[in-house]
Design a protein around this motif. Structure first.
Motif, PDB file in Angstrom:
ATOM      1  N   VAL A 135     -36.248  35.677 -68.148  1.00 47.24           N
ATOM      2  CA  VAL A 135     -35.783  34.291 -68.216  1.00 47.24           C
ATOM      3  C   VAL A 135     -35.865  33.818 -69.659  1.00 47.24           C
ATOM      4  O   VAL A 135     -36.906  33.959 -70.308  1.00 47.24           O
TER       5      VAL A 135
ATOM      6  N   ALA B  94     -32.559  32.923 -57.765  1.00 48.24           N
ATOM      7  CA  ALA B  94     -32.195  34.254 -58.269  1.00 48.24           C
ATOM      8  C   ALA B  94     -33.431  34.948 -58.842  1.00 48.24           C
ATOM      9  O   ALA B  94     -33.653  36.145 -58.622  1.00 48.24           O
TER      10      ALA B  94
ATOM     11  N   GLU C 233     -23.525  31.177 -66.473  1.00 47.08           N
ATOM     12  CA  GLU C 233     -22.768  32.241 -65.809  1.00 47.08           C
ATOM     13  C   GLU C 233     -21.431  32.488 -66.496  1.00 47.08           C
ATOM     14  O   GLU C 233     -21.046  33.644 -66.721  1.00 47.08           O
TER      15      GLU C 233
ATOM     16  N   ALA D 108     -31.750  35.356 -66.604  1.00 45.17           N
ATOM     17  CA  ALA D 108     -31.495  33.959 -66.250  1.00 45.17           C
ATOM     18  C   ALA D 108     -31.791  33.067 -67.448  1.00 45.17           C
ATOM     19  O   ALA D 108     -32.716  33.320 -68.216  1.00 45.17           O
TER      20      ALA D 108
ATOM     21  N   THR E  80     -31.244  28.337 -60.129  1.00 44.49           N
ATOM     22  CA  THR E  80     -31.539  29.545 -60.905  1.00 44.49           C
ATOM     23  C   THR E  80     -32.860  30.144 -60.439  1.00 44.49           C
ATOM     24  O   THR E  80     -33.035  31.362 -60.421  1.00 44.49           O
TER      25      THR E  80
ATOM     26  N   SER F  83     -22.342  38.017 -61.283  1.00 45.57           N
ATOM     27  CA  SER F  83     -22.602  36.622 -61.587  1.00 45.57           C
ATOM     28  C   SER F  83     -21.868  35.740 -60.590  1.00 45.57           C
ATOM     29  O   SER F  83     -21.341  36.227 -59.584  1.00 45.57           O
TER      30      SER F  83
ATOM     31  N   ILE G 282     -26.027  34.064 -54.377  1.00 48.02           N
ATOM     32  CA  ILE G 282     -27.087  34.594 -55.249  1.00 48.02           C
ATOM     33  C   ILE G 282     -27.669  35.863 -54.646  1.00 48.02           C
ATOM     34  O   ILE G 282     -27.944  36.833 -55.357  1.00 48.02           O
TER      35      ILE G 282
ATOM     36  N   GLY H 199     -32.683  29.112 -68.393  1.00 43.66           N
ATOM     37  CA  GLY H 199     -33.111  27.859 -67.785  1.00 43.66           C
ATOM     38  C   GLY H 199     -34.444  27.397 -68.325  1.00 43.66           C
ATOM     39  O   GLY H 199     -34.671  27.406 -69.544  1.00 43.66           O
TER      40      GLY H 199
ATOM     41  N   THR I 131     -27.227  34.820 -64.824  1.00 39.01           N
ATOM     42  CA  THR I 131     -27.161  33.544 -64.120  1.00 39.01           C
ATOM     43  C   THR I 131     -27.916  32.486 -64.914  1.00 39.01           C
ATOM     44  O   THR I 131     -28.526  32.786 -65.933  1.00 39.01           O
ATOM     45  N   GLY I 132     -27.884  31.266 -64.436  1.00 43.45           N
ATOM     46  CA  GLY I 132     -28.649  30.223 -65.111  1.00 43.45           C
ATOM     47  C   GLY I 132     -28.042  28.850 -64.981  1.00 43.45           C
ATOM     48  O   GLY I 132     -27.095  28.619 -64.234  1.00 43.45           O
ATOM     49  N   THR I 133     -28.572  27.984 -65.776  1.00 41.47           N
ATOM     50  CA  THR I 133     -28.234  26.571 -65.744  1.00 41.47           C
ATOM     51  C   THR I 133     -26.792  26.289 -66.154  1.00 41.47           C
ATOM     52  O   THR I 133     -26.207  27.010 -66.968  1.00 41.47           O
ATOM     53  N   ARG I 134     -26.272  25.217 -65.616  1.00 39.39           N
ATOM     54  CA  ARG I 134     -24.962  24.718 -66.063  1.00 39.39           C
ATOM     55  C   ARG I 134     -25.114  23.974 -67.378  1.00 39.39           C
ATOM     56  O   ARG I 134     -24.147  23.766 -68.091  1.00 39.39           O
TER      57      ARG I 134
END
Length: 189
Positions: free
Chosen positions: A136, A123, A25, A106, A120, A18, A94, A108, A167-170
């Protein structure tokens, strides 16, 4: 893979790759730690991370291994990046995440054109390009989707490989937090 065919993985033999950023993340990392999954967070000099556990700072030479033309990235995602140089470092990290993790998870939003919103999306596109299993969680629809046969198919994925990417969005929603937690429970519980 059916429930009967599912091979239970030993968490201590698995590794999450990550980036340790705020949101998805960091949450993947917290869940990995709770389940005893190994963790590697790729970074670079000057990178601000929320999760600083098991950080691997990439050298300039290593970053260059993940150097992809911003034109190619823009074309695959169908968008332009105004801060190309800053985004380049993120894309280089990434690359290392996806290059090391076999399965991609992921969090998002899936766009109408099948790409995923924001960084994202890179990735996800790289995972597709490398022919990796890609999943996703769409926070608006509150469902997981898996890339199969060139389309997104609703699914309930599990971690099925000893190396995987989180991984992904904040901007993680309550549904996103729950999706990550339940992924680990389904996979290791």
């Amino acid at each position: 893979m059916t429930q009967d065919e599912y091979k239970h993985l030993e968490p201590s033999k698995c590794t999450l790759y990550s980036g340790g950023l705020k949101g998805a993340e960091a949450e993947f990392g917290k869940n990995a730690e709770a389940w005893g999954v190994n963790e590697v967070n790729f970074s670079y000099k000057g990178h601000q991370m929320e999760r600083v556990k098991d950080v691997r700072v990439l050298s300039e030479e290593e970053l260059k291994q993940g150097d992809i033309s911003m034109t190619i990235v823009s074309k695959r995602l169908g968008r332009n990046f105004s801060e190309a140089e800053r985004i380049r470092r993120v894309i280089q990290c990434i690359f290392h995440m996806v290059n090391n993790g076999h399965q991609i998870f992921a969090i998002g939003w899936i766009n109408e054109d099948g790409t995923v919103k924001g960084g994202t999306g890179w990735a996800v596109e790289l995972g597709k390009f490398f022919n990796r299993p890609v999943h996703v969680f769409d926070q608006d629809r509150e469902k997981w989707f898996t890339w199969k046969g060139g389309v997104w198919v609703e699914d309930t994925p599990r971690i099925q490989y000893e190396t995987f990417v989180g991984t992904g969005t904040r901007n993680l929603t309550d549904a996103g937090y729950k999706a990550i937690k339940e992924l680990f429970e389904r996979s290791f519980g």
